[in-house]
Every structure is written in structure tokens, then in C-alpha cells.
Design a protein around this motif. Sequence first.
Motif, PDB file in Angstrom:
ATOM      1  N   LYS A 107      -9.523   4.955   6.158  1.00 41.08           N
ATOM      2  CA  LYS A 107      -8.720   6.287   5.831  1.00 41.08           C
ATOM      3  C   LYS A 107      -8.077   6.563   7.267  1.00 41.08           C
ATOM      4  CE  LYS A 107     -10.400   9.181   3.378  1.00 41.08           C
ATOM      5  NZ  LYS A 107     -11.091  10.478   2.525  1.00 41.08           N
ATOM      6  N   TYR A 148       0.702   5.566  -0.116  1.00 44.93           N
ATOM      7  CA  TYR A 148      -0.267   6.790   0.227  1.00 44.93           C
ATOM      8  C   TYR A 148       0.587   8.049  -0.299  1.00 44.93           C
ATOM      9  CZ  TYR A 148      -2.161   3.575   3.782  1.00 44.93           C
ATOM     10  OH  TYR A 148      -2.505   2.619   4.372  1.00 44.93           O
ATOM     11  N   GLN A 176      -4.578   6.933  -2.264  1.00 45.43           N
ATOM     12  CA  GLN A 176      -4.066   5.823  -1.627  1.00 45.43           C
ATOM     13  C   GLN A 176      -4.310   4.642  -2.687  1.00 45.43           C
ATOM     14  OE1 GLN A 176      -6.071   4.223   2.125  1.00 45.43           O
ATOM     15  NE2 GLN A 176      -5.406   2.368   1.632  1.00 45.43           N
ATOM     16  N   CYS A 189       4.846  10.930   0.949  1.00 45.17           N
ATOM     17  CA  CYS A 189       4.604   9.580   0.595  1.00 45.17           C
ATOM     18  C   CYS A 189       4.655   8.627   1.954  1.00 45.17           C
ATOM     19  CB  CYS A 189       5.488   9.084  -0.618  1.00 45.17           C
ATOM     20  SG  CYS A 189       5.271   7.648  -1.238  1.00 45.17           S
ATOM     21  N   ASN A 214      -6.342  -1.335   6.342  1.00 42.00           N
ATOM     22  CA  ASN A 214      -5.460  -0.274   6.468  1.00 42.00           C
ATOM     23  C   ASN A 214      -5.112  -0.561   8.268  1.00 42.00           C
ATOM     24  OD1 ASN A 214      -3.768   2.045   7.152  1.00 42.00           O
ATOM     25  ND2 ASN A 214      -5.294   3.651   6.322  1.00 42.00           N
ATOM     26  N   TYR A 228       0.083  12.059   0.816  1.00 39.67           N
ATOM     27  CA  TYR A 228      -0.486  12.859   1.701  1.00 39.67           C
ATOM     28  C   TYR A 228      -0.060  14.321   1.529  1.00 39.67           C
ATOM     29  CZ  TYR A 228      -2.332   9.678   5.224  1.00 39.67           C
ATOM     30  OH  TYR A 228      -3.140   8.719   5.876  1.00 39.67           O
ATOM     31  N   THR A 275       0.838  -1.219   0.052  1.00 39.02           N
ATOM     32  CA  THR A 275      -0.039  -0.004   0.035  1.00 39.02           C
ATOM     33  C   THR A 275       0.799   1.412  -0.105  1.00 39.02           C
ATOM     34  OG1 THR A 275      -1.827  -1.215   1.099  1.00 39.02           O
ATOM     35  CG2 THR A 275      -2.016   1.185   1.083  1.00 39.02           C
ATOM     36  N   LEU A 280      -4.741  13.208   3.459  1.00 36.92           N
ATOM     37  CA  LEU A 280      -4.653  11.946   2.212  1.00 36.92           C
ATOM     38  C   LEU A 280      -5.282  12.644   0.954  1.00 36.92           C
ATOM     39  CD1 LEU A 280      -4.003   9.210   1.795  1.00 36.92           C
ATOM     40  CD2 LEU A 280      -6.434   8.509   2.036  1.00 36.92           C
TER      41      LEU A 280
END
Lengths: 116, 113
Positions: free
Chosen positions: B100, A33, A48, A92, A101, A35, A31, A45
Motif C-alpha cells: 500500500k 487504484y 486497489q 483514479c 506495488n 483514492y 493495476t 486508498l
Amino acid sequence: EAGVAQSPRYKIIEKRQSVAFWCNPISGHATLYWYQQILGQGPKLLIQFQNNGVVDDSQLPKDRFSAERLKGVDSTLKIQPAKLEDSAVYLCASSFAQVGNTGELFFGEGSRLTVL
Amino acid sequence: AQSVTQLGSHVSVSEGALVLLRCNYSSSVPPYLFWYVQYPNQGLQLLLKYTSAATLVKGINGFEAEFKKSETSFHLTKPSAHMSDAAEYFCAVIKGGSEKLVFGKGTKLTVNP
């Protein structure tokens, strides 16, 4: 173990120009992300990915921001055209979680963007 | 809607004094809660997390946090501050049914000699 790598660390551009940020996550992390951290605020965020697929991009301003994750590994975040309010640090992060998550994210040092 | 509220954007303590950083969450369903730390010009690093196994959670660098459902709080504490604790601290939450991770606005901790 190598951490999350990001480049460039700093970028200054004029409004309406374009910019791209690159991220290489920790090896084996499914995973990834992106941000956005505006000065004085917590990270927000943007998008994702889980492997190649997008899990959440609800807060990505799609008229100007785009992101892709190549072959489930590296990722790029692009802004075109940039606005003054895009000045921020772009973080990142990656996680080993294959599903869901866990909240245990490993962050890179960030890419600081200044838009003049 | 704000999912976590950090009270106090700046906290200043003397070296050796108690550190208390406050975080309240808004959720009717018990959430997963986290504290992250960000040292200057670095990325965020996980300090500790609460996932309903135990209400008192111990983290790295001597920090701990207690989940109090009655107060909807998850305050971060450390008995004795060190100069190296100077950083920005973020409370974060994963709400039930969501994937989230949402961060609070952060509290900057200054440690005075």
C-alpha cells in the motif's frame, strides 16, 4: 500517450442520493487504484485492483461504496447513499506493475464530489 | 498509524530562494519513499522515489531528496524556487511487507515574486 481519464470532473448531489465515477486507466496498466482526497488531507486508498481482482479494499466503506473493474480495464466507483462526509476528490490512478506495488502511479485529474 | 509526517502544512518562499519541504517516516524496516506534486486542479505527479539504490535521489524539475536513516527523514529540496513550483507536495511511503502506498497530509508551497 493518453493519461488516466476520469469523469465526471465535478458532481453535486444531495445526501442519500447515489453517484458513480468512471475511470479509464493508461493502456496496458495492470493495476488500478481509487483514492479519496478530503480537503486538507493526503489521498487515502479506497481500493486497489490488479487486473480483474481486488488486492486491497480494507479502507472501502462497503456499506455504501462499491467498485468494479470491467474486463481488467475501465473501473467504476459508486456511492449509495452518499453522506455529507463523502465530499472529496476521488482520484483514479494506474500503474504498469503486474505484481506488487512500485509506487509509480499515474493519476487522473480527479472527480470532485460535493454532497449537500 | 501515520507512516509519514510532513512538517508544515504551508511553506512560503521567495522566487530564487531555497525550497525545503520536510518529511519524516516511521518504519523499522527501510521503506520505499516518494514525493509527489499536485498542481491546482490536477492529479498527482511523481517527482522522485527512493528504493535504497542511492541515498540522494534526483527528480524532475530540479528537485532532489536525501534519505537519512539516522534521522528517519526524506526531505525535498530545490536550490532556487520558480513561480511554477507553487503546488502541493506529498510525501508517500510503501512500508516493508506492504503493497500500500500511503500519503502524508501534504505541504502547500507558495512562491512569492
